[in-house]
Design an enzyme around this catalytic site. Structure first.
Site, PDB file in Angstrom:
ATOM      1  N   LYS A 101      38.469 -30.584  69.858  1.00  0.00           N
ATOM      2  CA  LYS A 101      38.702 -29.251  69.279  1.00  0.00           C
ATOM      3  C   LYS A 101      37.400 -28.714  68.665  1.00  0.00           C
ATOM      4  O   LYS A 101      36.415 -29.442  68.542  1.00  0.00           O
ATOM      5  CB  LYS A 101      39.788 -29.327  68.205  1.00  0.00           C
ATOM      6  CG  LYS A 101      41.036 -30.088  68.605  1.00  0.00           C
ATOM      7  CD  LYS A 101      41.925 -29.336  69.573  1.00  0.00           C
ATOM      8  CE  LYS A 101      43.166 -30.173  69.880  1.00  0.00           C
ATOM      9  NZ  LYS A 101      44.075 -29.578  70.843  1.00  0.00           N
TER      10      LYS A 101
HETATM   11  C1  PLP Z   1      45.411 -30.337  70.722  1.00  0.00           C
HETATM   12  C2  PLP Z   1      46.698 -29.647  70.849  1.00  0.00           C
HETATM   13  C3  PLP Z   1      47.835 -30.056  70.132  1.00  0.00           C
HETATM   14  C4  PLP Z   1      47.885 -31.214  69.178  1.00  0.00           C
HETATM   15  O1  PLP Z   1      47.160 -32.284  69.522  1.00  0.00           O
HETATM   16  P1  PLP Z   1      47.020 -33.620  68.655  1.00  0.00           P
HETATM   17  O2  PLP Z   1      46.267 -34.499  69.596  1.00  0.00           O
HETATM   18  O3  PLP Z   1      48.384 -34.112  68.354  1.00  0.00           O
HETATM   19  O4  PLP Z   1      46.264 -33.312  67.422  1.00  0.00           O
HETATM   20  C5  PLP Z   1      48.987 -29.298  70.253  1.00  0.00           C
HETATM   21  N1  PLP Z   1      49.037 -28.207  71.046  1.00  0.00           N
HETATM   22  C6  PLP Z   1      47.975 -27.790  71.749  1.00  0.00           C
HETATM   23  C7  PLP Z   1      48.093 -26.552  72.561  1.00  0.00           C
HETATM   24  C8  PLP Z   1      46.779 -28.507  71.691  1.00  0.00           C
HETATM   25  O5  PLP Z   1      45.724 -28.095  72.416  1.00  0.00           O
END
Ligand code: PLP
Length: 394
Positions: free
Chosen positions: A184
């Site tokens: 992210k």
């Molecule tokens: C990254 C992401 C999540 C959550 O990811 P985690 O790995 O659980 O932190 C949820 N929804 C979307 C659209 C994502 O890109």
């Protein structure tokens, strides 16, 4: 394993980040200490909400958003098939049924008209996703949610700092979730933060994330069925440190996206990411192009991998995942826009510290390999220059 010339993604970790984590390790508190509170305050202040609740992943955050609404068996939750699987799994965790609505072909976010058509007596919530860092259609979805008396939850896991019509994502909804996995824009390793303006809802979420302990946090007093979704202090300290330079990170990512656009906008067979007029600020999560249907994506990816350039098809629609096919009988053809887009997408290497030389390398290899993976020889492009404007199929 292939040694890549450029990574697909890489977190931006500075000396301040390292120092912040070390400071926690030298302190007596590795959990439930001051770093979590600092991180929560930083996110709430940045986004502009009354409350922020740190959790150990974006997925945990989405689960708590639905759990705190009291969503359970027999309920339906409308979301998009064009997302990461957690956007729909959060409904399954509560025994509710995810109901999909097709997407807008340009923004790749939920199409509000399709959402409206999917509402039934059983609908209890809408989970809107800000796909690839582009804000979802919050105002029309809020109107639908208000009309039917259901909750609007925003999966903003890919979109921290994004703005729609000058408003930060995460505001104007019941609750929203940001995620901080290392791919992210900013990271905590694993982690997430829920934001809301509703203080009671936030208190309930804190209890649910902390084994159902009462508001006072009395250690052995469990008043409801909770979970252990707490974020640890090392992760929170990293998050607070990353938040301090979030704007610089987002500006830098915008610059990298600009370098890609400069090099690719006139290349035949490629469609660039679309940025809607309402999107007053993108939070660039990934750089995803769409390929003309005459390009064989599998061969292109293999050819680029041989050149040391990793790429990914992003996303495989949720309703076509084996779990969803088996449990709900979903199959191809149900959500034609999401399926068509999903067949065409290709995520290119993209990260905060990507250099212009690295963007050059990716684009040169991509343009070269595009020519050799064009499936219909009759329509093979004569040159790499086409005349289509941004957003149009060339
Ligand atoms: C990254 C992401 C999540 C959550 O990811 P985690 O790995 O659980 O932190 C949820 N929804 C979307 C659209 C994502 O890109």
């Amino acid at each position: 394993m292939t040694d890549f010339a450029v990574p697909l993604s890489r977190p931006s970790i500075g000396q301040d980040d390292i120092a912040a984590v070390l400071e926690v390790l030298r302190s007596p508190n590795l959990s439930m200490g001051p770093a979590v509170r600092r991180f929560e305050r930083a996110v709430a202040e940045y986004v502009g909400t009354a409350e922020a609740v740190a959790v150990n992943s974006g997925t945990s955050g989405l689960h708590l958003c639905l759990a705190a609404e009291g969503i359970g068996p027999g309920d339906e939750v409308i979301t998009t098939p064009f997302s990461f699987v957690a956007s729909a799994n959060c409904a399954l965790y509560q025994g509710a049924r995810p109901v999909f609505a097709d997407i807008d072909p340009l923004t790749l976010n939920l199409d509000p008209r399709r959402v409206e058509a999917a509402v039934t007596r059983r609908t209890r919530a809408i989970v809107s996703v800000d796909v690839f860092g582009q804000p979802g259609p919050t105002e029309p979805l809020r109107a639908i949610a208000a009309r039917h008396g259901i909750a609007l939850v925003e999966d903003a896991c890919e979109a921290i700092g994004a703005e729609r019509n000058g408003r930060r994502v995460g505001t104007g909804v019941r609750s929203a979730v940001f995620a901080f996995y290392p791919n992210k824009a900013i990271t905590t390793g694993e982690g997430g933060v829920i934001v809301t303006d509703d203080r009671e809802l936030a208190a309930l979420m804190r209890s649910l994330a902390n084994q159902g302990r009462d508001d006072a946090g009395t250690w052995m007093n469990h008043v409801r069925l909770g979970f252990n979704y707490r974020l640890d202090e090392m992760s929170a300290a990293l998050g607070a440190s990353q938040m301090a330079r979030l704007d610089r990170i987002l500006d830098r990512r915008e610059q990298v996206a600009g370098w890609y656009a400069e090099r690719l906008w006139r290349v035949e067979g490629i469609r660039l990411p679309y940025v809607a007029r309402e999107t007053t600020r993108m939070s660039w999560f990934v750089y995803v192009i769409q390929l003309d249907e005459r390009v064989d994506r599998t061969s292109l990816m293999a050819a680029l991998e041989a050149d040391g350039i990793p790429t990914r098809p992003y996303f495989v629609p949720i309703h076509l995942q084996p779990l969803y096919r088996e449990r709900f009988g979903h199959g191809p053809g149900e959500f034609p826009v999401a399926e068509r887009v999903a067949r065409a997408t290709l995520a290119l290497p993209f990260f905060t510290e990507m250099t212009e030389d690295q963007v050059d390398l990716v684009c040169d290899r991509l343009i070269d390999r595009l020519r050799t993976t064009w499936t219909l020889s009759r329509s093979r492009p004569a040159s790499r220059i086409a005349l289509a404007p941004i957003g149009e199929w060339s």
